[in-house]
Design a protein around this motif. Structure first.
Motif, PDB file in Angstrom:
ATOM      1  N   TYR A 219       0.831  -1.207   0.000  1.00 50.93           N
ATOM      2  CA  TYR A 219       0.000   0.000   0.000  1.00 50.93           C
ATOM      3  C   TYR A 219       0.865   1.257   0.000  1.00 50.93           C
ATOM      4  O   TYR A 219       1.816   1.380   0.785  1.00 50.93           O
ATOM      5  CB  TYR A 219      -0.903  -0.007   1.228  1.00 50.93           C
ATOM      6  CG  TYR A 219      -1.799   1.194   1.366  1.00 50.93           C
ATOM      7  CD1 TYR A 219      -2.985   1.281   0.655  1.00 50.93           C
ATOM      8  CD2 TYR A 219      -1.468   2.244   2.219  1.00 50.93           C
ATOM      9  CE1 TYR A 219      -3.824   2.386   0.772  1.00 50.93           C
ATOM     10  CE2 TYR A 219      -2.294   3.350   2.356  1.00 50.93           C
ATOM     11  CZ  TYR A 219      -3.471   3.413   1.625  1.00 50.93           C
ATOM     12  OH  TYR A 219      -4.293   4.506   1.751  1.00 50.93           O
ATOM     13  N   LEU A 220       0.531   2.200  -0.883  1.00 45.17           N
ATOM     14  CA  LEU A 220       1.255   3.466  -0.974  1.00 45.17           C
ATOM     15  C   LEU A 220       0.384   4.663  -0.624  1.00 45.17           C
ATOM     16  O   LEU A 220       0.855   5.619  -0.021  1.00 45.17           O
ATOM     17  CB  LEU A 220       1.816   3.650  -2.387  1.00 45.17           C
ATOM     18  CG  LEU A 220       2.825   2.603  -2.872  1.00 45.17           C
ATOM     19  CD1 LEU A 220       3.205   2.873  -4.322  1.00 45.17           C
ATOM     20  CD2 LEU A 220       4.062   2.593  -1.988  1.00 45.17           C
ATOM     21  N   GLY A 221      -0.873   4.630  -1.034  1.00 46.03           N
ATOM     22  CA  GLY A 221      -1.739   5.777  -0.794  1.00 46.03           C
ATOM     23  C   GLY A 221      -3.123   5.538  -1.360  1.00 46.03           C
ATOM     24  O   GLY A 221      -3.477   4.418  -1.731  1.00 46.03           O
ATOM     25  N   LEU A 222      -3.887   6.612  -1.465  1.00 48.67           N
ATOM     26  CA  LEU A 222      -5.290   6.508  -1.841  1.00 48.67           C
ATOM     27  C   LEU A 222      -5.663   7.695  -2.725  1.00 48.67           C
ATOM     28  O   LEU A 222      -5.208   8.813  -2.507  1.00 48.67           O
ATOM     29  CB  LEU A 222      -6.155   6.504  -0.585  1.00 48.67           C
ATOM     30  CG  LEU A 222      -7.560   5.902  -0.644  1.00 48.67           C
ATOM     31  CD1 LEU A 222      -7.477   4.408  -0.929  1.00 48.67           C
ATOM     32  CD2 LEU A 222      -8.280   6.140   0.673  1.00 48.67           C
ATOM     33  N   ILE A 223      -6.495   7.422  -3.736  1.00 47.46           N
ATOM     34  CA  ILE A 223      -7.085   8.483  -4.556  1.00 47.46           C
ATOM     35  C   ILE A 223      -8.586   8.421  -4.382  1.00 47.46           C
ATOM     36  O   ILE A 223      -9.199   7.373  -4.602  1.00 47.46           O
ATOM     37  CB  ILE A 223      -6.730   8.314  -6.045  1.00 47.46           C
ATOM     38  CG1 ILE A 223      -5.232   8.503  -6.264  1.00 47.46           C
ATOM     39  CG2 ILE A 223      -7.500   9.331  -6.892  1.00 47.46           C
ATOM     40  CD1 ILE A 223      -4.814   8.353  -7.710  1.00 47.46           C
ATOM     41  N   SER A 224      -9.185   9.532  -3.993  1.00 46.94           N
ATOM     42  CA  SER A 224     -10.636   9.599  -3.841  1.00 46.94           C
ATOM     43  C   SER A 224     -11.224  10.483  -4.922  1.00 46.94           C
ATOM     44  O   SER A 224     -10.498  11.216  -5.618  1.00 46.94           O
ATOM     45  CB  SER A 224     -11.001  10.164  -2.466  1.00 46.94           C
ATOM     46  OG  SER A 224     -10.664  11.540  -2.399  1.00 46.94           O
ATOM     47  N   ASP A 225     -12.535  10.436  -5.080  1.00 46.29           N
ATOM     48  CA  ASP A 225     -13.156  11.322  -6.058  1.00 46.29           C
ATOM     49  C   ASP A 225     -13.001  12.782  -5.646  1.00 46.29           C
ATOM     50  O   ASP A 225     -13.028  13.681  -6.486  1.00 46.29           O
ATOM     51  CB  ASP A 225     -14.627  10.964  -6.288  1.00 46.29           C
ATOM     52  CG  ASP A 225     -15.433  10.874  -5.003  1.00 46.29           C
ATOM     53  OD1 ASP A 225     -14.887  11.150  -3.927  1.00 46.29           O
ATOM     54  OD2 ASP A 225     -16.627  10.514  -5.081  1.00 46.29           O
ATOM     55  N   GLU A 226     -12.788  13.032  -4.363  1.00 48.03           N
ATOM     56  CA  GLU A 226     -12.503  14.399  -3.929  1.00 48.03           C
ATOM     57  C   GLU A 226     -11.138  14.850  -4.418  1.00 48.03           C
ATOM     58  O   GLU A 226     -10.943  16.020  -4.754  1.00 48.03           O
ATOM     59  CB  GLU A 226     -12.591  14.494  -2.408  1.00 48.03           C
ATOM     60  CG  GLU A 226     -13.991  14.264  -1.865  1.00 48.03           C
ATOM     61  CD  GLU A 226     -14.063  14.384  -0.359  1.00 48.03           C
ATOM     62  OE1 GLU A 226     -13.741  15.475   0.159  1.00 48.03           O
ATOM     63  OE2 GLU A 226     -14.442  13.407   0.297  1.00 48.03           O
ATOM     64  N   ASP A 227     -10.160  13.933  -4.449  1.00 45.94           N
ATOM     65  CA  ASP A 227      -8.844  14.276  -5.015  1.00 45.94           C
ATOM     66  C   ASP A 227      -8.975  14.589  -6.504  1.00 45.94           C
ATOM     67  O   ASP A 227      -8.345  15.516  -7.020  1.00 45.94           O
ATOM     68  CB  ASP A 227      -7.861  13.115  -4.824  1.00 45.94           C
ATOM     69  CG  ASP A 227      -7.572  12.821  -3.363  1.00 45.94           C
ATOM     70  OD1 ASP A 227      -7.472  13.783  -2.586  1.00 45.94           O
ATOM     71  OD2 ASP A 227      -7.461  11.634  -3.008  1.00 45.94           O
ATOM     72  N   LEU A 228      -9.799  13.814  -7.199  1.00 47.53           N
ATOM     73  CA  LEU A 228      -9.995  14.040  -8.622  1.00 47.53           C
ATOM     74  C   LEU A 228     -10.669  15.380  -8.880  1.00 47.53           C
ATOM     75  O   LEU A 228     -10.510  15.977  -9.952  1.00 47.53           O
ATOM     76  CB  LEU A 228     -10.833  12.911  -9.220  1.00 47.53           C
ATOM     77  CG  LEU A 228     -10.135  11.549  -9.269  1.00 47.53           C
ATOM     78  CD1 LEU A 228     -11.115  10.462  -9.688  1.00 47.53           C
ATOM     79  CD2 LEU A 228      -8.942  11.566 -10.203  1.00 47.53           C
ATOM     80  N   LEU A 229     -11.426  15.854  -7.896  1.00 48.20           N
ATOM     81  CA  LEU A 229     -12.084  17.140  -8.056  1.00 48.20           C
ATOM     82  C   LEU A 229     -11.061  18.255  -8.251  1.00 48.20           C
ATOM     83  O   LEU A 229     -11.324  19.248  -8.927  1.00 48.20           O
ATOM     84  CB  LEU A 229     -12.967  17.447  -6.840  1.00 48.20           C
ATOM     85  CG  LEU A 229     -13.848  18.688  -6.941  1.00 48.20           C
ATOM     86  CD1 LEU A 229     -14.854  18.534  -8.081  1.00 48.20           C
ATOM     87  CD2 LEU A 229     -14.574  18.932  -5.628  1.00 48.20           C
ATOM     88  N   THR A 230      -9.870  18.105  -7.681  1.00 47.26           N
ATOM     89  CA  THR A 230      -8.836  19.124  -7.873  1.00 47.26           C
ATOM     90  C   THR A 230      -8.429  19.209  -9.334  1.00 47.26           C
ATOM     91  O   THR A 230      -8.072  20.284  -9.826  1.00 47.26           O
ATOM     92  CB  THR A 230      -7.602  18.823  -7.006  1.00 47.26           C
ATOM     93  OG1 THR A 230      -7.020  17.563  -7.415  1.00 47.26           O
ATOM     94  CG2 THR A 230      -7.972  18.722  -5.545  1.00 47.26           C
ATOM     95  N   VAL A 231      -8.471  18.065 -10.041  1.00 46.38           N
ATOM     96  CA  VAL A 231      -8.185  18.074 -11.468  1.00 46.38           C
ATOM     97  C   VAL A 231      -9.289  18.819 -12.209  1.00 46.38           C
ATOM     98  O   VAL A 231      -9.037  19.632 -13.095  1.00 46.38           O
ATOM     99  CB  VAL A 231      -8.045  16.628 -12.006  1.00 46.38           C
ATOM    100  CG1 VAL A 231      -7.775  16.656 -13.511  1.00 46.38           C
ATOM    101  CG2 VAL A 231      -6.937  15.894 -11.270  1.00 46.38           C
TER     102      VAL A 231
END
Length: 428
Positions: free
Chosen positions: A319-331
């Motif tokens: 495990y390295l980390g996590l991407i959420s749809d909230e993170d994608l919102l920054t894109v």
């Protein structure tokens, strides 16, 4: 043999501690310690006291101050936590200490004690709306709240329906989850809310609504929520009026408050049945990507699997980390026109990329490793289920990444999977 101690208190029905019957006070004191102790109160039929008073059941004497014996049995190592307070509480009686050789000590894991009532844990006086409340007002209330559902009540404050985030998405056309909608551009958000003003709560609420009486056992509320797949349950009084609401988080907080440390019990050689670990939870979200996965592929995975987050792992699965749809919102926020296209047309991430070449190029150039967050809370699969509940409650998490002792990603557990495993895998 296990080394145990027995504390015996010889007292009477009239003995008091801080205005309460001494026996009641001691029972609640022992229960509150959540230590591996058992307590029993026995009532005598006849006896006498140092004062010369005789207690008897014979009618001609009419004595009601019957003798009591309170017995507490506990591991020897826990004695120092108990005895000093017992000595202080007993202002009328005799305290005796025995050593015991115990052959075995067995108990069952109960996530919630059966005596707890719904009214003991419910959130009182929840926010409500009426059937005629405009939907823009409903959304505004939820955007400013930590909860994602609202009871709908009539003029007598009786629940007639409930509005969830799902109702707003699938029946009212709300384009994003509430937390994502709140992060949208202010002018766009206002335009969406204005479009909701002509609709009312009655048009989209779920009905009939399930409810439970405030005097029912909390375990009954859990059973009902699991059977019907409910995240929250309105609570009513004897007149059918809404007095509270019980949610999954209310259940989790109760478990944290009431449940003993079962791992410590096991270290004392106490046999605890129905003790669950995180690894017992069979249903997990296991979607994962590598750090070099392009962001457009991450979005396709979210689209096709209807999930809100994806784990990032190395080539070996650590495990390295996590991407959420909230993170994608920054894109999205770097391409506000594309974001609004997605909001108003309900295009998938993939469709939006095809429509906006610049946006698609940006997604293909970006990788999961660049966007992922490394600060998420995780839990080990061998941890007790109560530890996962504690982490999700303290950090207000809906899902929790699970790792093994070597750091390999094993999946994601949700609030629902924790409750379903804990409450159907053992009798509460």
């Amino acid at each position: 043999m296990l080394e145990y101690k027995a504390i015996e208190i010889f007292t009477s029905e009239e003995a008091r501690w801080q205005g309460k019957p001494l026996s009641d006070a001691i029972v609640h004191f022992i229960a509150g310690l959540k230590t591996a102790a058992r307590c029993m109160v026995t009532r005598g039929t006849d006896g006498c006291y140092e004062t010369g008073e005789i207690a008897t059941r014979k009618l001609e004497v009419l004595s009601y101050n019957m003798p009591l014996r309170i017995t507490i049995i506990l591991p020897a190592g826990a004695l120092d936590r108990v005895l000093p307070d017992i000595e202080r509480m007993v202002t009328d009686g005799i305290v005796v200490l025995h050593s015991l050789d115990v052959i075995s000590h067995k108990t069952q894991n109960r996530l919630i004690p059966p005596q707890i009532k719904v009214r003991d844990v419910m959130t009182v006086n929840p926010r409500t709306v009426t059937p005629s409340t405009p939907l823009d007002e409903v959304v505004r209330i939820l955007l400013c709240s930590i909860f994602t559902g609202l009871p709908v009540v009539d003029s007598d404050h009786r629940p007639v329906g409930i509005i969830s985030q799902g109702d707003l998405i699938y029946r009212a056309g709300m384009p994003l989850r509430l937390c994502l909608l709140a992060a949208s551009e202010e002018s766009r958000l206002k335009a969406f809310l204005d479009s909701m003003a002509s609709k009312t709560a009655a048009e989209i609420m779920t009905r009939p609504v399930m409810s439970i009486h405030e005097d029912r056992q909390l375990t009954e509320a859990v059973d009902l929520m699991l059977q019907k797949g409910l995240k929250r349950l309105p609570v009513v009084d004897s007149g059918g009026r809404l007095v509270g609401i019980v949610s999954r988080m209310d259940l989790f907080r109760t478990i944290m408050k009431e449940s003993p440390d079962w791992q410590t019990f096991k270290k004392l050689d106490i046999q605890v049945e129905n003790l669950h670990s995180v690894s017992d939870i069979m249903r997990r979200d296991t979607h994962a990507v590598k750090p070099d996965t392009p962001l457009d592929e991450v979005m396709r995975i979210i689209d096709s699997n209807d999930i809100q987050r994806v784990a990032v792992v190395d080539a070996e699965g650590r495990y390295l980390g996590l991407i959420s749809d909230e993170d994608l919102l920054t894109v999205f926020n770097r391409h506000s026109a594309s974001l609004w296209d997605y909001v108003v047309s309900k295009m998938s991430f993939t469709e939006m990329g095809r429509k906006h070449k610049e946006f698609l190029d940006h997604l293909q150039a970006g990788t999961a490793g660049e966007l992922m967050s490394v600060k998420h809370i995780t839990v080990l699969e061998e941890a007790p289920m109560e530890e996962a509940i504690r982490l999700m409650t303290e950090h207000n998490l809906k899902r929790l990444p699970v790792l093994d002792s070597q750091g390999y990603y094993k999946g994601m557990v949700s609030r629902e999977s924790l409750l379903r495993t804990g409450f159907t895998g053992c009798r509460i």
